[in-house]
Design an enzyme around this catalytic site. Structure first.
Site, PDB file in Angstrom:
ATOM      1  N   LYS A  77      44.365  43.895  37.035  1.00 25.35           N
ATOM      2  CA  LYS A  77      44.274  42.446  35.569  1.00 25.35           C
ATOM      3  C   LYS A  77      45.722  43.098  35.386  1.00 25.35           C
ATOM      4  O   LYS A  77      46.131  42.331  34.204  1.00 25.35           O
ATOM      5  CB  LYS A  77      43.253  43.738  34.625  1.00 25.35           C
ATOM      6  CG  LYS A  77      42.131  42.366  34.704  1.00 25.35           C
ATOM      7  CD  LYS A  77      40.902  43.122  33.863  1.00 25.35           C
ATOM      8  CE  LYS A  77      39.368  42.244  34.138  1.00 25.35           C
ATOM      9  NZ  LYS A  77      38.957  42.929  32.990  1.00 25.35           N
ATOM     10  N   ASP A 104      37.615  39.060  28.267  1.00 24.88           N
ATOM     11  CA  ASP A 104      37.186  39.882  27.678  1.00 24.88           C
ATOM     12  C   ASP A 104      36.831  39.684  26.681  1.00 24.88           C
ATOM     13  O   ASP A 104      35.498  39.886  25.578  1.00 24.88           O
ATOM     14  CB  ASP A 104      37.390  40.899  28.392  1.00 24.88           C
ATOM     15  CG  ASP A 104      37.063  41.220  29.650  1.00 24.88           C
ATOM     16  OD1 ASP A 104      36.015  40.439  30.142  1.00 24.88           O
ATOM     17  OD2 ASP A 104      37.684  41.645  30.048  1.00 24.88           O
TER      18      ASP A 104
END
Ligand code: NAP
Length: 272
Positions: free
Chosen positions: A65, A101
């Protein structure tokens, strides 16, 4: 034909393919969502497929990420503030990194909890803790971060604070169960309690959970962690991480397919 996928390592237990298959079906689009287990040195080849249009969207998970950021052309403000990317799309000839997210977490909260806009205590200071802290601070919550490595929590705050309207604070990991801690929302952003170590709990066993807090465990396997079992036994409201997983996936899917869906709708309208 949409070519979508997820990369990270390992990927064995991902639920994303089933979610995106359902989104494709519901939108009336054809396509596939495949898993691409990859090491860091394989990322450039995957991104090349996005650049050339062979792929239309890619999700990124642990451990890439952050590592993927230097390979991208642009970051959205959310991804920049969090310092992590979970969704990549192409805009004109540029690869853009997004983080769904944070809004996915916010979307997953019950309206009654969102309306409290009170104080939150977050366990952990990794990628998901950053996304949760960002979402809550942006919506006016007071946020404290408690991590077993104090320096990790301090780093999170030092990096994110300049971009947030609210002052973030740390809480010593040893004090996370102290009776004077009375957050309105407690969020577990550690893997403590995740399968197969389902009996682990991030909250000290010898202390009651904070009275009247909403207990949120980002883990969704098992559906009910030890933390959530304790919340239920105390009569508190609680939720696991499944709805967040769904909402972050929905946002990624909408980003990748927005133009096509609009085109399809206007084509249908022209016909009628
Ligand atoms: P991460 O970046 O690796 O961060 C994990 C955090 O937990 C770190 O602060 C880590 O500290 C801490 N931690 C790990 N083991 C611990 C232990 N035994 N005791 C105390 N602290 C510990 O992981 P992440 O991406 O934030 O994910 C965290 C959890 O959230 C995972 O269970 C993941 O499945 C879940 N998650 C769910 C969603 C969803 O959509 N529902 C999305 C993202 C993540 P150290 O650095 O010291 O190890």
């Amino acid at each position: 034909m949409f070519a979508l996928g997820l990369t990270g390592f390992p990927l064995a237990h991902s639920r994303s393919p089933e979610l995106h298959a359902e989104f494709l079906r519901a939108a009336g689009l054809t396509g596939e969502y495949r898993l691409y287990p990859a090491q860091a040195d394989e990322l450039p080849a995957l991104l090349a497929r996005l650049r050339t249009g062979q792929m239309h969207g890619l999700n990124i998970t642990i451990p890439h990420k952050q590592a993927v950021i230097p390979l991208l052309d642009e970051l959205t403000p959310t991804a920049r503030a969090i310092g992590a990317v979970n969704t990549i799309y192409r805009r004109e000839d540029k690869l853009v990194g997004e983080n769904t997210d944070a809004p996915g977490f916010w979307d997953s909260l019950p309206e009654s909890v969102r309306a409290r806009s009170g104080s939150a205590l977050i366990f952990g200071a990794g990628g998901s803790a950053r996304a949760v802290a960002y979402a809550l601070a942006l919506h006016g919550w007071q946020v404290r971060v408690s991590a077993r490595r104090a320096e990790q929590a301090q780093k999170l705050i030092a990096e994110m604070q300049p971009l947030l309207p609210i002052t973030l604070e740390t809480l010593d990991w040893e004090e996370r169960g102290a009776p004077w801690n009375l957050p309105d929302l407690l969020v577990n952003c550690t893997p403590l309690g995740m399968y197969p170590d389902s009996q682990e709990c991030p909250f000290p066993e010898d202390a009651p959970l904070p009275a009247s807090a909403h207990i949120y465990d980002l883990i969704y396997n098992p559906q009910e962690t030890r933390l959530l079992t304790r919340a239920k036994a105390q009569g508190l409201t609680y939720q696991n991480g499944w709805q967040m997983l769904v909402e972050q996936a929905r946002r990624a899917f909408n980003q990748w397919t927005a133009n096509d869906k609009q085109q399809r709708i206007s084509t249908t309208e022209n016909r009628t």
